[in-house]
Write a protein that holds these residues in place. Structure first.
Motif, short mmCIF file in Angstrom:
data_model
loop_
_atom_site.label_atom_id
_atom_site.label_comp_id
_atom_site.label_asym_id
_atom_site.label_seq_id
_atom_site.Cartn_x
_atom_site.Cartn_y
_atom_site.Cartn_z
N TRP A 18 0.83 -1.20 0.00
CA TRP A 18 0.00 0.00 0.00
C TRP A 18 0.87 1.25 0.00
O TRP A 18 0.60 2.21 -0.70
N ARG A 19 1.93 1.24 0.80
CA ARG A 19 2.84 2.38 0.85
C ARG A 19 3.56 2.58 -0.48
O ARG A 19 3.74 3.72 -0.92
N VAL A 20 3.94 1.49 -1.13
CA VAL A 20 4.60 1.58 -2.44
C VAL A 20 3.62 2.14 -3.47
O VAL A 20 3.98 3.02 -4.25
N TYR A 21 2.39 1.66 -3.47
CA TYR A 21 1.37 2.17 -4.40
C TYR A 21 1.15 3.67 -4.17
O TYR A 21 1.10 4.45 -5.11
N TRP A 22 1.02 4.06 -2.91
CA TRP A 22 0.81 5.47 -2.57
C TRP A 22 1.98 6.32 -3.06
O TRP A 22 1.79 7.41 -3.59
N PHE A 23 3.20 5.82 -2.87
CA PHE A 23 4.39 6.54 -3.33
C PHE A 23 4.35 6.74 -4.84
O PHE A 23 4.60 7.84 -5.33
N LEU A 24 4.03 5.68 -5.58
CA LEU A 24 3.98 5.79 -7.04
C LEU A 24 2.86 6.74 -7.49
O LEU A 24 3.02 7.48 -8.45
N LEU A 25 1.76 6.70 -6.78
CA LEU A 25 0.65 7.59 -7.11
C LEU A 25 1.04 9.05 -6.89
O LEU A 25 0.77 9.90 -7.73
N LYS A 26 1.69 9.34 -5.77
CA LYS A 26 2.12 10.70 -5.48
C LYS A 26 3.25 11.14 -6.39
O LYS A 26 3.30 12.29 -6.82
N ASN A 27 4.17 10.22 -6.68
CA ASN A 27 5.34 10.54 -7.49
C ASN A 27 4.93 10.91 -8.91
O ASN A 27 5.47 11.83 -9.49
N GLY A 28 3.99 10.17 -9.46
CA GLY A 28 3.46 10.49 -10.78
C GLY A 28 4.32 10.05 -11.95
O GLY A 28 3.86 10.04 -13.08
N GLY A 29 5.55 9.69 -11.73
CA GLY A 29 6.43 9.28 -12.82
C GLY A 29 7.04 7.93 -12.53
O GLY A 29 6.73 7.28 -11.52
N PRO A 30 7.91 7.48 -13.41
CA PRO A 30 8.57 6.19 -13.19
C PRO A 30 9.48 6.22 -11.96
O PRO A 30 10.05 7.26 -11.64
N ALA A 31 9.57 5.10 -11.30
CA ALA A 31 10.43 5.00 -10.12
C ALA A 31 11.16 3.67 -10.15
O ALA A 31 10.58 2.63 -10.52
N GLY A 32 12.41 3.69 -9.78
CA GLY A 32 13.21 2.48 -9.72
C GLY A 32 13.13 1.83 -8.35
O GLY A 32 12.63 2.41 -7.38
N VAL A 33 13.67 0.63 -8.27
CA VAL A 33 13.65 -0.14 -7.03
C VAL A 33 14.38 0.62 -5.92
O VAL A 33 13.87 0.75 -4.80
N ARG A 34 15.57 1.12 -6.22
CA ARG A 34 16.36 1.83 -5.20
C ARG A 34 15.66 3.12 -4.74
O ARG A 34 15.69 3.47 -3.57
N GLU A 35 15.03 3.81 -5.68
CA GLU A 35 14.33 5.04 -5.33
C GLU A 35 13.18 4.75 -4.35
O GLU A 35 13.00 5.47 -3.36
N VAL A 36 12.44 3.69 -4.62
CA VAL A 36 11.35 3.30 -3.73
C VAL A 36 11.91 2.89 -2.37
O VAL A 36 11.39 3.27 -1.32
N GLN A 37 12.98 2.11 -2.40
CA GLN A 37 13.59 1.64 -1.14
C GLN A 37 14.03 2.82 -0.28
O GLN A 37 13.74 2.86 0.92
N ARG A 38 14.69 3.80 -0.89
CA ARG A 38 15.17 4.95 -0.13
C ARG A 38 14.03 5.83 0.36
O ARG A 38 14.04 6.29 1.50
N ALA A 39 13.06 6.07 -0.52
CA ALA A 39 11.95 6.96 -0.16
C ALA A 39 11.10 6.38 0.98
O ALA A 39 10.62 7.12 1.83
N LEU A 40 10.94 5.07 0.99
CA LEU A 40 10.08 4.44 1.99
C LEU A 40 10.88 3.83 3.15
O LEU A 40 10.30 3.18 4.02
N HIS A 41 12.19 4.01 3.12
CA HIS A 41 13.08 3.55 4.19
C HIS A 41 12.99 2.04 4.43
O HIS A 41 12.96 1.58 5.57
N PHE A 42 12.94 1.28 3.31
CA PHE A 42 12.97 -0.17 3.43
C PHE A 42 14.41 -0.59 3.72
O PHE A 42 15.35 0.06 3.30
N SER A 43 14.56 -1.72 4.40
CA SER A 43 15.90 -2.15 4.81
C SER A 43 16.73 -2.65 3.63
O SER A 43 17.95 -2.61 3.69
#
Length: 148
Positions: A18-43
């Motif tokens: 859900w958090r990843v979906y929300w991030f992509l929805l807010k971001n509006g553009g393409p996002a890579g794996v590392r970008e998602v990991q850093r933005a959402l503070h995944f380990s």
């Protein structure tokens, strides 16, 4: 989308997905794996990859051939998203617009129309204050329900 599909999608879209979906929805553009990991503070990036792939399997995102970035292709109005409106990259609670509209008109009434404190004016002043307070409270409550 029927009720059963929505229920299944709500079940699949919970927690980190859900958090990843929300991030992509807010971001509006393409996002890579590392970008998602850093933005959402995944380990680790593998957690972001897992949830991005989960969203891809649900048909909500596609993986670009060049670069391997993920792009949101389907927007769903489930859960708390039913109460949000997207303007560009910003998501606003629907109640925010009601609160803003009612507050502007309430303030306009107070400034332009209230000359004396008659019984009618006191009623309108009280009622308007209650309406504005309820809308602002609901906007704040929905804002607090966002995943991050």
């Amino acid at each position: 989308m029927n009720g059963t599909d929505e229920t299944e999608l709500e079940y699949a879209l919970r927690g980190k997905a859900w958090r990843v979906y929300w991030f992509l929805l807010k971001n509006g553009g393409p996002a890579g794996v590392r970008e998602v990991q850093r933005a959402l503070h995944f380990s680790s990036p593998s957690i972001a990859f897992h949830h991005l792939e989960q969203l891809r399997e649900l048909g909500l995102v596609e993986k670009q051939e060049v670069g391997g970035h993920y792009v949101l292709v389907s927007q769903v109005k489930i859960g708390v998203l039913r109460h949000y409106v997207k303007l560009g990259k910003l998501l606003f609670p629907r109640f925010f617009f009601y609160a803003l509209f009612s507050t502007v008109f309430y303030a306009s009434y107070l400034i332009l129309m209230v000359q004396s404190l008659t019984r009618d004016n006191l009623f309108i002043i009280s009622f308007g204050a209650i309406v504005c307070a309820v809308f602002w409270y609901e906007a704040y409550r929905v804002w607090q329900m966002r995943p991050f």
